[in-house]
Design an enzyme around this catalytic site. Structure first.
Site, PDB file in Angstrom:
ATOM      1  N   GLU A  31       0.823  -1.208   0.000  1.00 42.17           N
ATOM      2  CA  GLU A  31       0.000   0.000   0.000  1.00 42.17           C
ATOM      3  C   GLU A  31       0.857   1.257   0.000  1.00 42.17           C
ATOM      4  O   GLU A  31       0.335   2.354   0.006  1.00 42.17           O
ATOM      5  CB  GLU A  31      -0.922  -0.012   1.221  1.00 42.17           C
ATOM      6  CG  GLU A  31      -0.180  -0.177   2.519  1.00 42.17           C
ATOM      7  CD  GLU A  31      -1.092  -0.534   3.682  1.00 42.17           C
ATOM      8  OE1 GLU A  31      -1.594   0.404   4.307  1.00 42.17           O
ATOM      9  OE2 GLU A  31      -1.302  -1.719   3.940  1.00 42.17           O
ATOM     10  N   CYS A  78       4.269   6.716 -20.719  1.00 43.02           N
ATOM     11  CA  CYS A  78       4.371   5.336 -21.206  1.00 43.02           C
ATOM     12  C   CYS A  78       3.014   4.831 -21.682  1.00 43.02           C
ATOM     13  O   CYS A  78       2.933   4.078 -22.658  1.00 43.02           O
ATOM     14  CB  CYS A  78       4.931   4.424 -20.114  1.00 43.02           C
ATOM     15  SG  CYS A  78       6.697   4.669 -19.829  1.00 43.02           S
ATOM     16  N   GLU A 118       8.950   0.339 -20.097  1.00 50.43           N
ATOM     17  CA  GLU A 118       7.909   0.176 -21.126  1.00 50.43           C
ATOM     18  C   GLU A 118       8.394   0.726 -22.464  1.00 50.43           C
ATOM     19  O   GLU A 118       8.202   0.106 -23.512  1.00 50.43           O
ATOM     20  CB  GLU A 118       6.624   0.910 -20.701  1.00 50.43           C
ATOM     21  CG  GLU A 118       5.973   0.340 -19.450  1.00 50.43           C
ATOM     22  CD  GLU A 118       6.409   1.024 -18.160  1.00 50.43           C
ATOM     23  OE1 GLU A 118       5.643   0.995 -17.188  1.00 50.43           O
ATOM     24  OE2 GLU A 118       7.529   1.589 -18.131  1.00 50.43           O
TER      25      GLU A 118
END
Length: 221
Positions: free
Chosen positions: A59, A128, A97
């Site tokens: 988290e 990206c 990416e």
């Protein structure tokens, strides 16, 4: 809100010895100084210590300033075949990416159909996401499924719009389930030589965090 927690995770929480991350960091820093700013690390298997820290669907993302991208490319054409490997980046330089489209995909057969699956530590940034949309619109033979460990800056409106645009362009976006993390562990993580392959050990909150991110992604899309 999970994303607002920014405490630095201890190495003990990551199932690593307390000095492991620090040692790796020092090694990386020394190595990085000798490299050009757009260095992208590629290979077939990534170190287990990186997987346990970077892929963890926590988290908080503090300290996780890299993207690790494991890919499987299945080519269907005159010479069908499968290639796989991983890319890692530094967020300050080129992103993994982008590197996939610039270095990995061009090596695959032109004009053939490519079914590509990514297993990524976190979802793509806005730039990206735009690059992914461009690639999918340009190459009608490209099919892309992205399995993400956690959502990157998902509360930002422009990030939500970027995720929606990827879906509209034909990209399948999924949150990694515990079984997906196990798949990455078996297929993309280094096992120590001479040892039997260690089985994947799920972290304590893996299922809860998967469900949390899956709900958030469903709301956004």
């Amino acid at each position: 809100k999970m994303a607002e927690k920014q405490e630095e995770p201890s190495n003990a929480q990551n199932g690593e010895p307390d000095n492991a991350e620090e040692g790796e960091g020092k090694k990386k820093k020394v190595k990085r100084e000798d490299l050009p700013p757009f260095e992208i690390v590629t290979g077939e298997r990534l170190p287990a210590i990186f997987f346990k820290f970077q892929f963890r669907n926590v988290e908080y993302s503090s300290g996780r300033n890299k993207t690790f991208l494991c890919y499987v490319v299945e080519t269907q054409g005159k010479e069908p075949g499968t290639c796989r490997g991983y890319l890692e980046d530094e967020h300050a330089a080129a992103h993994a990416e982008m590197a996939f489209f610039n270095t990995i995909l061009p090596r695959c057969q032109a004009g053939a159909r490519h079914d590509v699956t990514w297993y990524v530590s976190s979802s793509p940034c806005v730039a990206c996401a735009q690059r992914i949309c461009e690639a999918l619109r340009k190459d009608k033979g490209l099919r892309l499924t992205i399995m993400v460990g956690r959502l990157f800056m998902w509360e930002e409106p422009e990030m939500q719009a970027a995720l929606r645009s990827m879906k509209e362009a034909g990209c399948k976006l999924r949150i990694m389930k515990p079984q997906d993390f196990e798949y990455v562990w078996k297929n993309f993580v280094e096992q120590e030589e001479g040892e039997e392959a260690k089985s994947f050990v799920p972290w304590e909150d893996i299922q809860e965090n998967f469900q949390y991110y899956e709900e958030k992604l469903a709301e956004i899309l």
